[in-house]
Design a protein around this motif. Structure first.
Motif, PDB file in Angstrom:
ATOM      1  N   LEU A  98       0.816  -1.212   0.000  1.00 34.49           N
ATOM      2  CA  LEU A  98       0.000   0.000   0.000  1.00 34.49           C
ATOM      3  C   LEU A  98       0.857   1.273   0.000  1.00 34.49           C
ATOM      4  N   LEU A  99       2.065   1.172   0.576  1.00 35.78           N
ATOM      5  CA  LEU A  99       2.922   2.348   0.723  1.00 35.78           C
ATOM      6  C   LEU A  99       3.654   2.733  -0.554  1.00 35.78           C
ATOM      7  N   VAL A 100       3.633   1.874  -1.559  1.00 36.89           N
ATOM      8  CA  VAL A 100       4.438   2.128  -2.755  1.00 36.89           C
ATOM      9  C   VAL A 100       4.033   3.434  -3.435  1.00 36.89           C
ATOM     10  N   ALA A 101       2.728   3.636  -3.627  1.00 34.25           N
ATOM     11  CA  ALA A 101       2.267   4.831  -4.342  1.00 34.25           C
ATOM     12  C   ALA A 101       2.597   6.121  -3.589  1.00 34.25           C
ATOM     13  N   PRO A 102       2.268   6.233  -2.268  1.00 34.89           N
ATOM     14  CA  PRO A 102       2.675   7.450  -1.552  1.00 34.89           C
ATOM     15  C   PRO A 102       4.186   7.658  -1.519  1.00 34.89           C
ATOM     16  N   LEU A 103       4.940   6.553  -1.449  1.00 35.19           N
ATOM     17  CA  LEU A 103       6.397   6.663  -1.440  1.00 35.19           C
ATOM     18  C   LEU A 103       6.904   7.244  -2.758  1.00 35.19           C
ATOM     19  N   VAL A 104       6.348   6.770  -3.857  1.00 32.27           N
ATOM     20  CA  VAL A 104       6.743   7.301  -5.164  1.00 32.27           C
ATOM     21  C   VAL A 104       6.422   8.789  -5.263  1.00 32.27           C
ATOM     22  N   VAL A 105       5.259   9.193  -4.749  1.00 33.64           N
ATOM     23  CA  VAL A 105       4.883  10.607  -4.777  1.00 33.64           C
ATOM     24  C   VAL A 105       5.852  11.442  -3.930  1.00 33.64           C
ATOM     25  N   ALA A 106       6.217  10.941  -2.744  1.00 31.18           N
ATOM     26  CA  ALA A 106       7.151  11.670  -1.880  1.00 31.18           C
ATOM     27  C   ALA A 106       8.509  11.838  -2.553  1.00 31.18           C
ATOM     28  N   VAL A 107       8.993  10.769  -3.189  1.00 25.94           N
ATOM     29  CA  VAL A 107      10.276  10.855  -3.900  1.00 25.94           C
ATOM     30  C   VAL A 107      10.177  11.816  -5.073  1.00 25.94           C
ATOM     31  N   LEU A 108       9.049  11.790  -5.797  1.00 19.56           N
ATOM     32  CA  LEU A 108       8.863  12.722  -6.911  1.00 19.56           C
ATOM     33  C   LEU A 108       8.800  14.166  -6.418  1.00 19.56           C
ATOM     34  N   ILE A 109       8.176  14.378  -5.267  1.00 18.95           N
ATOM     35  CA  ILE A 109       8.151  15.731  -4.691  1.00 18.95           C
ATOM     36  C   ILE A 109       9.575  16.206  -4.418  1.00 18.95           C
ATOM     37  N   GLY A 110      10.395  15.311  -3.855  1.00 15.62           N
ATOM     38  CA  GLY A 110      11.784  15.668  -3.605  1.00 15.62           C
ATOM     39  C   GLY A 110      12.541  15.960  -4.885  1.00 15.62           C
ATOM     40  N   ALA A 111      12.329  15.133  -5.913  1.00 15.46           N
ATOM     41  CA  ALA A 111      13.028  15.342  -7.188  1.00 15.46           C
ATOM     42  C   ALA A 111      12.587  16.646  -7.845  1.00 15.46           C
ATOM     43  N   ILE A 112      11.277  16.925  -7.834  1.00 15.93           N
ATOM     44  CA  ILE A 112      10.774  18.172  -8.406  1.00 15.93           C
ATOM     45  C   ILE A 112      11.288  19.369  -7.607  1.00 15.93           C
ATOM     46  N   GLY A 113      11.339  19.197  -6.282  1.00 15.57           N
ATOM     47  CA  GLY A 113      11.853  20.277  -5.443  1.00 15.57           C
ATOM     48  C   GLY A 113      13.295  20.607  -5.776  1.00 15.57           C
ATOM     49  N   VAL A 114      14.126  19.571  -5.958  1.00 16.45           N
ATOM     50  CA  VAL A 114      15.538  19.794  -6.270  1.00 16.45           C
ATOM     51  C   VAL A 114      15.712  20.368  -7.670  1.00 16.45           C
ATOM     52  N   ALA A 115      14.967  19.837  -8.634  1.00 19.78           N
ATOM     53  CA  ALA A 115      15.149  20.244 -10.030  1.00 19.78           C
ATOM     54  C   ALA A 115      14.509  21.585 -10.353  1.00 19.78           C
ATOM     55  N   LEU A 116      13.353  21.892  -9.759  1.00 21.15           N
ATOM     56  CA  LEU A 116      12.610  23.100 -10.124  1.00 21.15           C
ATOM     57  C   LEU A 116      12.534  24.127  -8.993  1.00 21.15           C
ATOM     58  N   LEU A 117      12.197  23.665  -7.785  1.00 23.91           N
ATOM     59  CA  LEU A 117      12.040  24.614  -6.690  1.00 23.91           C
ATOM     60  C   LEU A 117      13.388  25.152  -6.225  1.00 23.91           C
ATOM     61  N   ASN A 118      14.437  24.329  -6.273  1.00 21.06           N
ATOM     62  CA  ASN A 118      15.757  24.794  -5.853  1.00 21.06           C
ATOM     63  C   ASN A 118      16.225  26.012  -6.655  1.00 21.06           C
ATOM     64  N   PRO A 119      16.151  26.010  -8.002  1.00 24.45           N
ATOM     65  CA  PRO A 119      16.536  27.228  -8.731  1.00 24.45           C
ATOM     66  C   PRO A 119      15.679  28.440  -8.385  1.00 24.45           C
ATOM     67  N   VAL A 120      14.378  28.212  -8.141  1.00 28.86           N
ATOM     68  CA  VAL A 120      13.510  29.325  -7.751  1.00 28.86           C
ATOM     69  C   VAL A 120      13.954  29.891  -6.408  1.00 28.86           C
ATOM     70  N   VAL A 121      14.244  29.007  -5.455  1.00 28.39           N
ATOM     71  CA  VAL A 121      14.704  29.445  -4.138  1.00 28.39           C
ATOM     72  C   VAL A 121      16.030  30.189  -4.261  1.00 28.39           C
ATOM     73  N   ALA A 122      16.937  29.687  -5.111  1.00 30.55           N
ATOM     74  CA  ALA A 122      18.222  30.364  -5.302  1.00 30.55           C
ATOM     75  C   ALA A 122      18.026  31.774  -5.846  1.00 30.55           C
ATOM     76  N   ALA A 123      17.132  31.910  -6.829  1.00 32.16           N
ATOM     77  CA  ALA A 123      16.892  33.229  -7.423  1.00 32.16           C
ATOM     78  C   ALA A 123      16.248  34.189  -6.420  1.00 32.16           C
ATOM     79  N   THR A 124      15.238  33.706  -5.685  1.00 38.55           N
ATOM     80  CA  THR A 124      14.585  34.579  -4.707  1.00 38.55           C
ATOM     81  C   THR A 124      15.513  34.899  -3.535  1.00 38.55           C
ATOM     82  N   SER A 125      16.402  33.969  -3.169  1.00 43.98           N
ATOM     83  CA  SER A 125      17.361  34.240  -2.090  1.00 43.98           C
ATOM     84  C   SER A 125      18.337  35.334  -2.492  1.00 43.98           C
ATOM     85  N   ARG A 126      18.822  35.284  -3.744  1.00 41.92           N
ATOM     86  CA  ARG A 126      19.721  36.338  -4.219  1.00 41.92           C
ATOM     87  C   ARG A 126      19.006  37.679  -4.272  1.00 41.92           C
TER      88      ARG A 126
END
Length: 364
Positions: A98-126
């Motif tokens: 049962l945990l496989v689907a939520p686990l995949v979503v959590a990992v995807l959230i982390g991957a999207i955060g690193v790939a997309l949200l991280n550059p946004v955070v870097a730009a807004t931090s500067r």
């Protein structure tokens, strides 16, 4: 697949709702903090609101693990309360499956955060740091480029732009340095080149010097002079130079490898940025581990007063692992442990602990 899509969609919705709540909370907290800091000074309300909006992405990004574990706890408590977990198990689906689907979503959230949200955070931090510097009346004194290190110093007597091919770890010794001095009206005054420049006690001590005057009508080369050594007063300190690199979080993960190479070629230590880069790469695994920890304590049917105890246990374990991860990051930045070990060991350990608890509760 229908059940997997249902649980994945359920977790994504809960995460999105909690994420939005924290965005609003952190924006209002930032607004209150900046009102207290700049409300009676130079900042207008628009400037203060801009600061709060620019700082909010960085704050939310830092607490992503907390948001994930709260979303996990909230989702599984809801499923247990509505008996959906019991029905799912009765249909032949194991708890771990049962945990496989939520686990995949959590990992995807982390991957999207690193790939997309991280550059946004870097730009807004500067942008945040730049706006704070403008409101405080300051600015960055250091810049790195492929050609070397650039520094800026100045006072009421004028400005000096400094370029060096490389430097030591503290930024106080420059090799192949060039000093360009400007008058208060912006007109160039002189150019000085030195083999070595050392910052000490509020002055640069230059060795192997050649100087060209730029404020005369004569040809600079004809008026050039050579000296064994000379001194130039400075408003810079070693702490100012080090602090003006900015935090690693203000650099996009896509630009971080090139920045690390520039740091190392300029002579600075890039250990802090290397550790941060590895920490960002391990973020998806860490968020997956946080989801598993939340599930480990809340998947079983909740009886009596055990709900609060289980929720508190999940949150305390998550904070303990988060503290260990931060401690490992410090060890990595100090060079006590390898950067990869400091970044990847805590998420792997957290995932192992969560799976152990799940196996014990589900099959033990």
């Amino acid at each position: 697949m229908i059940l997997d899509r249902y649980f994945a969609r359920r977790f994504a919705k809960v995460f999105g709702a909690i994420f939005a709540i924290f965005v609003v909370i952190l924006t209002f907290l930032g607004l209150a903090d900046n009102l207290r800091r700049y409300g009676s000074d130079a900042g207008s309300f628009r400037d203060i609101l801009d600061l709060a909006l620019l700082d909010a992405p960085n704050g939310v990004y830092q607490i992503l693990p907390l948001i994930v574990i709260i979303a996990s706890i909230s989702m599984f408590l809801g499923l247990a309360r509505s008996s959906e977990l019991v029905v799912t198990r009765a249909a032949g689906r194991s708890g771990l499956r049962l945990l496989v689907a939520p686990l995949v979503v959590a990992v995807l959230i982390g991957a999207i955060g690193v790939a997309l949200l991280n550059p946004v955070v870097a730009a807004t931090s500067r942008a945040f740091e730049s706006k704070v510097a403008s409101l405080d009346g300051g600015g960055s004194v250091l810049s790195l480029s492929s050609s070397g290190l650039w520094l800026r110093q100045g006072d009421t007597d004028g400005q000096t732009v400094i370029h060096a091919a490389r430097t030591n770890l503290s930024g106080t010794t420059l090799w192949d340095a060039t000093f360009l001095t400007f008058a208060p009206d912006g007109m160039p005054q002189s150019r000085i080149e030195a083999n070595i420049a050392v910052l000490n006690d509020g002055k640069w001590t230059l060795n192997g010097v050649k100087s060209w005057p730029l404020d005369t009508e004569a040809t600079p080369e004809a008026e050039a002079t050579q000296m064994t050594s000379t001194t130039i007063s400075s408003s810079l300190t070693a702490d100012q130079i080090r602090n003006n690199f900015g935090t690693p979080s203000s650099i996009s993960i896509w630009d971080l490898p090139a920045f690390i190479k520039r740091l190392q070629s300029a002579g600075f230590s890039a250990q802090r940025h290397i550790v941060w880069f590895q920490m960002e790469l391990s973020q998806p695994l860490f968020l997956g581990a946080m989801m598993l920890i939340g599930a480990a304590f809340t998947m079983r049917p909740q009886r009596g007063g055990k709900v609060g105890l289980n929720v508190m246990s999940a949150i305390m374990l998550a904070f303990t692992i988060y503290f260990i991860r931060n401690f490992a990051q410090i060890l990595g930045e100090n060079g006590d442990v390898p950067a990869a070990l400091a970044a990847w060991a805590p998420p792997l350990a957290a995932a192992g602990v969560a799976l152990g608890i799940l196996l014990q509760r589900e099959d033990g």
